[in-house]
Design a protein around this motif. Sequence first.
Motif, PDB file in Angstrom:
ATOM      1  N   VAL A  18       0.837  -1.204   0.000  1.00 23.78           N
ATOM      2  CA  VAL A  18       0.000   0.000   0.000  1.00 23.78           C
ATOM      3  C   VAL A  18       0.874   1.258   0.000  1.00 23.78           C
ATOM      4  O   VAL A  18       0.610   2.217  -0.729  1.00 23.78           O
ATOM      5  N   ALA A  56      -5.711  15.825  -4.882  1.00 25.02           N
ATOM      6  CA  ALA A  56      -5.981  14.381  -4.876  1.00 25.02           C
ATOM      7  C   ALA A  56      -4.703  13.625  -4.534  1.00 25.02           C
ATOM      8  O   ALA A  56      -4.728  12.653  -3.775  1.00 25.02           O
ATOM      9  N   MET A  59      -4.133  13.692  -0.865  1.00 29.46           N
ATOM     10  CA  MET A  59      -5.068  12.826  -0.130  1.00 29.46           C
ATOM     11  C   MET A  59      -4.770  11.354  -0.393  1.00 29.46           C
ATOM     12  O   MET A  59      -4.884  10.522   0.513  1.00 29.46           O
ATOM     13  N   ILE A  60      -4.386  11.039  -1.634  1.00 31.53           N
ATOM     14  CA  ILE A  60      -4.045   9.646  -1.938  1.00 31.53           C
ATOM     15  C   ILE A  60      -2.819   9.233  -1.127  1.00 31.53           C
ATOM     16  O   ILE A  60      -2.783   8.157  -0.523  1.00 31.53           O
ATOM     17  N   GLY A  63      -3.847   8.971   2.544  1.00 33.91           N
ATOM     18  CA  GLY A  63      -4.688   7.793   2.730  1.00 33.91           C
ATOM     19  C   GLY A  63      -3.881   6.505   2.708  1.00 33.91           C
ATOM     20  O   GLY A  63      -4.048   5.636   3.568  1.00 33.91           O
ATOM     21  N   HIS A  64      -2.983   6.391   1.729  1.00 33.62           N
ATOM     22  CA  HIS A  64      -2.193   5.170   1.620  1.00 33.62           C
ATOM     23  C   HIS A  64      -1.236   5.017   2.798  1.00 33.62           C
ATOM     24  O   HIS A  64      -1.015   3.903   3.279  1.00 33.62           O
ATOM     25  N   LEU A  67      -3.405   4.020   5.823  1.00 35.87           N
ATOM     26  CA  LEU A  67      -3.879   2.646   5.666  1.00 35.87           C
ATOM     27  C   LEU A  67      -2.729   1.667   5.879  1.00 35.87           C
ATOM     28  O   LEU A  67      -2.868   0.666   6.598  1.00 35.87           O
TER      29      LEU A  67
END
Lengths: 272, 588
Positions: A18, A56, A59-60, A63-64, A67
């Motif tokens: 991830v 984006a 945020m990507i 987020g990754h 996570l």
Amino acid sequence: MENRASYRVAGKCLAITVWLIGLGVIASGSRRWLPSLASEHGAGIDVMIRFTMAAAGAMILTGHMVLGFFLWRFGSQNKISFRLASHRMERAWSVAAVLVMAVVAEGGVLVLGMPVWAKVFASAAPSSALTVEVTTEQFAWNVRYAGPDGKFGRTSPQLISLDNPLGVDPKDDSAKDDIVDLNIIHVVVNRPVKVRLRSKDVIHSFFLPNLRVKQDSMPGMTIDLWFVPNKTGTFELACAELCGFGHYEMRGILIVMTPEDFEKWLLEKKNG
Amino acid sequence: MAELANPVHQPSSFLRRYIFSQDHKVIGIQYLITAMFMGIVGGLLAMLMRIQLAWPGQNMPLLSKLFPDGMAGGVMKPEFYLSLITMHGTIMIFFVVSLALVGGFGNFLIPLQIGARDMAFPFLNMLSFWTIVPGCLIMMGSFFVEGGAAASGWTAYPPLSAVRSAVPGSNWGQTWWIVGMALFIISFTMGGLNFVTTILDQRTKGMSMMRMPLVVWALFIASVIGLLTFPALLAAAILLLFDRHFGTSFYLPSGLYFGNHLLPNKGGTPLLWQHLFWFLGHPEVYVLILPALGITLDLLPVFTRKPVFGYRMTIYCLYAIAILSMIVWGHHMYVSGMSPYVGEFFAIGTLSITLPSTIIGVNMIASLWGGSLRFPAPMLFVIGVIVFFGTGGFGGLFLGNATSDIQLHDTYFVVGHFHLMIGGITLLAAFAAVYYWFPKMFGRMMSDRLAKLHFWLTFPTFYALFLVMHYQGLAGMPRRYYAFDKYEFLSGMVKSQVHISLVAFVLGAAQFIFLFNFFWSIFRGAKAEPNPWNAATLEWTTASPPPHGNWGEELPEVHRWPYDYSVPGAASDCTPQTVPPGIAPVAM
């Protein structure tokens, strides 16, 4: 639990995957992908795209990373360390998500997007614009200029024939000086271009990748659009709406010229 | 809440039991296997497309036997390529993902998870499945009619789809497509009615709406969306049929000129189709994605051993998405020539969907926080769904925004985006669901080792494939092109096509691992324990596979919400919904 060791490994493998994905998206996304820009309004579209890419991308990446961290960290614990969030906490996270997206998505479109959109689609072309009529058909672009009188000759579908692909009425005087061309559009640098887009058969789409122009041609409608090319050169015109078996080779050319070259071309066109 | 005095007796003949069954479990499995079969078909079509894109004009004599027209002389014709993209899209969206997630798991799970003996209307349920079967056959058969299968894209925009001479596929292929779609819509309308009625009316004692698992919630809301929007496409398809065969002009304006003659039509507009199509088309993606998210949210607590984060908030978000999904269809039409002011409305509306969607995304990630994570195969796919939802969802920011959509509309950015969303999320969730509920369906486990291999070959390849397409779209590469060698600005893209195709072949081949695992495990899988995942939802309180009528003499009674994991003071880390409050405290 006997499986815990294998879960720990799986969690770490997933976490690393991830993380790598997040970094890979950012690394590949930061390359220059957009075709070189050759129009005035295109700068606004590029700002909109770049802003969204940055937001984006951030945020990507976040987020990754988060996570991946969760997978790494909580893949190795045998008992849960936190059970049920309070309603307040759930609400707080929802509000945070809403606020971020309100700023990024709605804020982006309202502040950066809509002014450009309004200028491209909802405003009339300046009176100095060069008007070009583009009539699409399977699989070609029919180009027509009004000529010195500034008026297009009347057309009628009943008059269309192989020799008269646009169905121009020969009895109409304003048709006499119209200049007709196929698949090549000549325009002047820094002078607004107004395109009257029409279609004879199916839907096509007038796509100039370098000029950030895209507009479907819709049978039964005449759609006006305008743009200002600000670089001289030759640019490709592609069809962007599925129009039949020749869709992939319905290629046109936009030649952006200096005013002098354009006058020369007009003269040649008239004499030739 | 209906309760039968005696459990229903199972029909004894083979035909009534396995073929024309009215048992929701059998019907669910029928849907699932049909979806797998159609998935093979749709996947092979994609492989043919990838062969053409990587090696344009390659001679494939073998295929000329199967498609003597489209592959005449072994070389793919452009119009055959268009049939491939059209049918790949149509089959994958309507006859694979819809069948698997809504028809398959909807049917299988709803009665089991709400404590019902069957669907509210078992006969209607059987009818809905047997309506979709001819739909599948018609779609596949259309490849062999005059002119080949429909070639106007899965969106079937007229005049291309309405005028027979516009493209070979608009000959009989398009008519068959319309009939196939009509059967699909009729089938799913029957199914949707059944789902909604069953969920509202057949819940067992104690199963309040706010105690339903999120997958049932998602299926409920998806069914409502489907019921409200599918009829629009049925109407649109009938109008298209009239335009094609009975000389009407709903979508055909005057002055159309094809093949050296003028068409007699007058007064229609192709934009009408686009509005009607997308009024269904956009909600349809939520019909597919919501169950996928529901499955994900439902599996997360099982493999984190803690309740899902934000149960209530997620339900509100599902409602919000449902409502918003029906008023944003115009974002597929920004450059179609509709009024720019309408475009502004659709842009602002579309981007507001990001708000509830992001909340659901945050809830999914937050559900992992503090958990004790386990990683059998279903959980791997669940993590895959979360990753796709994150990355794919942000692609929507570009396309929902009218301004950036000018450049990206009808490019590979769109292809990449919807493959991650309604392709990737739904497929990964469907795989997670199959691996997870397989023991409930057949009483046996699927091989976890093969399932993990399947995951590690599917997830990275799928991601890489469709992420790259986003970038190609930014570079302006238009979709639905038979080849990319005619344009200079695309010359940089031609070489990468081979790499993309090779990755696609790996992805395609990996699915056979899944198919093998599935069918092998039906007969040879290890016997499953009654509750192999230690899950709290209702379906695990009955036998696997459940008997006809699902429960014995007595229907179960529900005392708590479906996510009571690691309840302090409880005997184990999983407290099933049927455990009364005296034995373990009730959180909700």
